[in-house]
Write a protein that holds these residues in place. Structure first.
Motif, PDB file in Angstrom:
ATOM      1  N   SER A   1      -3.249  -8.551   3.309  1.00 47.28           N
ATOM      2  CA  SER A   1      -2.066  -8.861   2.371  1.00 47.28           C
ATOM      3  C   SER A   1      -1.800 -10.327   2.428  1.00 47.28           C
ATOM      4  O   SER A   1      -1.999 -11.064   3.350  1.00 47.28           O
ATOM      5  CB  SER A   1      -0.932  -7.835   2.869  1.00 47.28           C
ATOM      6  OG  SER A   1      -0.466  -8.498   3.982  1.00 47.28           O
TER       7      SER A   1
ATOM      8  N   LEU B   1      -1.264  -7.704  -2.038  1.00 49.32           N
ATOM      9  CA  LEU B   1      -2.404  -7.972  -1.490  1.00 49.32           C
ATOM     10  C   LEU B   1      -2.858  -9.460  -1.787  1.00 49.32           C
ATOM     11  O   LEU B   1      -2.396  -9.837  -3.062  1.00 49.32           O
ATOM     12  CB  LEU B   1      -3.526  -7.061  -2.043  1.00 49.32           C
ATOM     13  CG  LEU B   1      -3.553  -5.372  -1.663  1.00 49.32           C
ATOM     14  CD1 LEU B   1      -4.645  -4.800  -2.314  1.00 49.32           C
ATOM     15  CD2 LEU B   1      -3.481  -5.277  -0.437  1.00 49.32           C
TER      16      LEU B   1
ATOM     17  N   ARG C   1       1.512  -2.639  -0.655  1.00 50.65           N
ATOM     18  CA  ARG C   1      -0.169  -3.252  -0.471  1.00 50.65           C
ATOM     19  C   ARG C   1      -1.107  -1.716  -0.170  1.00 50.65           C
ATOM     20  O   ARG C   1      -2.113  -1.993  -0.507  1.00 50.65           O
ATOM     21  CB  ARG C   1      -0.158  -4.108   0.914  1.00 50.65           C
ATOM     22  CG  ARG C   1       0.499  -3.366   2.416  1.00 50.65           C
ATOM     23  CD  ARG C   1       0.896  -4.401   3.091  1.00 50.65           C
ATOM     24  NE  ARG C   1       1.472  -4.087   4.679  1.00 50.65           N
ATOM     25  CZ  ARG C   1       2.809  -4.003   4.877  1.00 50.65           C
ATOM     26  NH1 ARG C   1       3.672  -4.227   3.880  1.00 50.65           N
ATOM     27  NH2 ARG C   1       3.194  -3.818   5.939  1.00 50.65           N
TER      28      ARG C   1
END
Ligand code: F6P
Length: 191
Positions: free
Chosen positions: A12, A26, A58
């Protein structure tokens, strides 16, 4: 025989910056992992594949390219670091040196101010563990601390070691369970 798959989310933007907690998207590398994870899993042709993620963007983005039923479970959200969310470990050292020292001393029991401890996470994942016990071909996409707690359960890791289990990014962990026996395999994606 039962087969379960586990992965952390792809890298991330916070992993890149070294910040903890939060709900960051991300990074470009993390998006590449989402692609290769989907390719790898889809090529296995697992019957009745299911994907369980946390509610954070994420993990959802990491599951995006996988064609399977998905559930987004708050029990799989990363350890909540309360007042320390969104900080780097260096910033923590500057702002909360005593907290960090206490955490280093007893990481398992240490609870972040207004947040959670590893013991809290272990308790909150119990419903998911109970469900996983009855499933096969579930891919769980979660976070470092939560996966440490979940893997420890299946691998019988001594409780004091839980906060230190190595769960690298961009790696698929496959656990095969047969009665009381388990086997663990890892596949590191080349990203
Ligand atoms: O750094 C990524 C991360 O998932 C953080 O969000 C989380 O606080 C941390 O890992 C948990 O690992 P540790 O308990 O070793 O700090």
């Amino acid at each position: 025989q039962q087969t379960l798959y586990f992965s952390r989310h792809g890298e991330s933007e916070f992993n890149v910056l070294g910040k903890i907690g939060g709900d960051a998207p991300l990074s470009p590398r993390g998006r590449m992992y989402a692609q290769s994870l989907a390719k790898h899993i889809q090529a296995l042709n697992l019957p009745s594949l299911q994907v369980w993620t946390s509610t954070l963007q994420r993990t959802k983005a990491t599951s995006a390219h996988i064609n399977a039923p998905k559930q987004h479970l708050p029990e799989l959200d990363e350890i909540y670091s309360g007042d320390c969310e969104n900080l780097t470990y260096e910033e923590l050292q500057e702002r909360f040196p005593r907290e960090l020292a206490r955490r280093d001393h007893e990481k398992l029991k240490y609870r972040y101010p207004q947040g959670e401890s590893y013991l809290d996470v272990m308790r909150r994942v119990v419903p998911v563990l109970n469900q996983l016990e009855c499933e096969s071909n579930v891919l769980t996409i979660s976070h470092q601390a939560v996966l440490r707690c979940i893997l420890a359960y299946f691998l019988d890791t001594p409780i004091e070691e839980v906060p230190y289990i190595h769960v690298p990014l961009h790696t698929i962990i496959k656990i095969t369970l047969q009665g009381y026996n388990y086997n663990m395999e890892t596949v590191k994606m080349p990203i």
